[in-house]
Design a protein around this motif. Structure first.
Motif, PDB file in Angstrom:
ATOM      1  N   LEU A 243      11.248 -45.153   5.811  1.00 13.49           N
ATOM      2  CA  LEU A 243      11.014 -45.971   4.622  1.00 13.49           C
ATOM      3  C   LEU A 243      11.687 -47.334   4.755  1.00 13.49           C
ATOM      4  CD1 LEU A 243       9.909 -46.295   1.768  1.00 13.49           C
ATOM      5  CD2 LEU A 243      11.956 -45.152   0.900  1.00 13.49           C
ATOM      6  N   VAL A 286       9.829 -44.951  -4.258  1.00 14.02           N
ATOM      7  CA  VAL A 286       8.554 -45.546  -3.825  1.00 14.02           C
ATOM      8  C   VAL A 286       7.590 -45.719  -5.002  1.00 14.02           C
ATOM      9  CG1 VAL A 286       6.463 -45.135  -2.454  1.00 14.02           C
ATOM     10  CG2 VAL A 286       8.734 -44.768  -1.442  1.00 14.02           C
ATOM     11  N   LEU A 312       4.018 -47.208   2.370  1.00 11.27           N
ATOM     12  CA  LEU A 312       5.292 -46.691   1.831  1.00 11.27           C
ATOM     13  C   LEU A 312       5.222 -45.185   1.592  1.00 11.27           C
ATOM     14  CD1 LEU A 312       6.071 -49.553  -0.727  1.00 11.27           C
ATOM     15  CD2 LEU A 312       7.323 -49.093   1.383  1.00 11.27           C
ATOM     16  N   ILE A 316       7.317 -41.552   3.806  1.00 11.68           N
ATOM     17  CA  ILE A 316       8.184 -40.480   3.289  1.00 11.68           C
ATOM     18  C   ILE A 316       7.505 -39.114   3.315  1.00 11.68           C
ATOM     19  CG2 ILE A 316       9.545 -42.037   1.862  1.00 11.68           C
ATOM     20  CD1 ILE A 316       7.891 -41.107  -0.546  1.00 11.68           C
TER      21      ILE A 316
END
Length: 317
Positions: A243, A286, A312, A316
């Protein structure tokens, strides 16, 4: 007229109330012991290298008025108090005062003005007036007045006739106050630290009168700093690392964007937390912090928002 002698007035009131011990308690007996705070502690808490810290410290001590400016999340407010503590070499909260400016903040709030009472109106002193009077009695030690969102207030309106006196070479010069029959000066041991968010489009450019009286210190995102790298290594989370790398790439595109620029970069403090970093925490950062910020930045370029939102989210997974 007892107004200028508030400390004496409090002692007399304590005497009338029968509290002689409070009225005449020796100042040394009331001294508070504060935790020490060194420049090394500052460098450990704030992700800034030693050379830039020395520059910032020099500006605060010589110019006396410094504005920390930068993108959202670079830790301006976090750094301001710790900068003061590092110069004082202790966490002396009695010598640090913090306020936040806004559009309705006025001279009456800051210096002095008439305020309604039960019967009529009374002249009340403001937070900066009281702070300067306090610093004046302790002129051997530095005092720090911290102003958050300094560019949201009308500085000429708030400081009034004292706007000239904040200059480093005008300290100690006395001026007649607007509401009171007394002369007032800003002591030389008072240092003003302001914070300014460079990504706030709703605000006009800072006028030249303010710029001449302040030094402006840029605080960029500190992802590459040794402090943040150590923090990242301590967390030891692959998704977190991915990230951060994605955000660093995102910042490069923000810098190259003609409508945005360096002042709109995403700061490292979005990723600084004392709680355990879990998948839920990463998802919350996020979805509810970074993506809404991108929607604000590129409100007229939905395709760009969609692409970076997906990047993004992928980081994750």
């Amino acid at each position: 007229d007892m107004t200028p002698y508030t400390d004496f007035l409090k002692k007399m009131q304590a005497l009338f109330d029968g509290d002689r011990s409070e009225a005449f308690l020796d100042a040394e007996e009331k001294t508070t012991i504060y935790d020490p705070y060194t420049p090394e502690d500052f460098l450990q808490d704030v992700y800034m290298d030693a050379e830039r810290y020395q520059i910032l410290k020099f500006l605060v001590l010589t110019k006396k008025n410094v504005i920390l400016q930068g993108a959202p999340g670079v830790g301006k407010t976090f750094a301001a108090k710790r900068l003061a503590y590092s110069i004082m070499k202790e966490k002396d909260t009695s010598r640090v005062q913090m306020v936040q400016f806004h559009q309705s903040y006025s001279y009456e709030d800051f210096i002095m003005g008439f305020r309604p009472t039960e019967a009529n109106f009374a002249l009340k002193t403001g937070v900066f007036y009281e702070f300067c009077r306090k610093a004046e009695k302790d002129d051997e030690r530095p005092y720090f007045f911290i102003i958050d969102e300094i560019n949201r207030g009308n500085l000429s309106k708030i400081f009034g006739e004292l706007f000239m006196l904040i200059e480093s070479d005008k300290r100690g010069v006395e001026l007649q106050l607007l509401y009171a029959d007394e002369l007032f000066s800003i002591p030389g041991n008072v240092h003003i630290i302001g914070m300014m968010n460079t990504a706030d489009r709703s605000l006009a450019m800072v006028d030249y009168a303010l710029r001449r009286r302040f030094a402006f210190f840029e605080m960029p995102p500190a992802f590459a700093s040794s402090g943040f790298q150590a923090y990242k290594a301590k967390i030891n989370n692959i998704k977190f690392d991915r990230l951060v790398e994605t955000v660093e790439r995102l910042n490069k595109e923000i810098i190259e964007d003609d409508s945005l620029g360096e002042g709109f970069c995403i700061g490292h403090s979005y990723f600084c937390t004392k709680i355990n970093i879990s998948d839920q925490w990463l998802h919350a950062v996020v979805e509810f912090e970074l993506i809404p910020l991108l929607k604000e930045y590129w409100f007229d370029e939905p395709a760009k928002v969609k692409n970076w939102s997906r990047a993004l989210q992928e980081a994750i997974k």
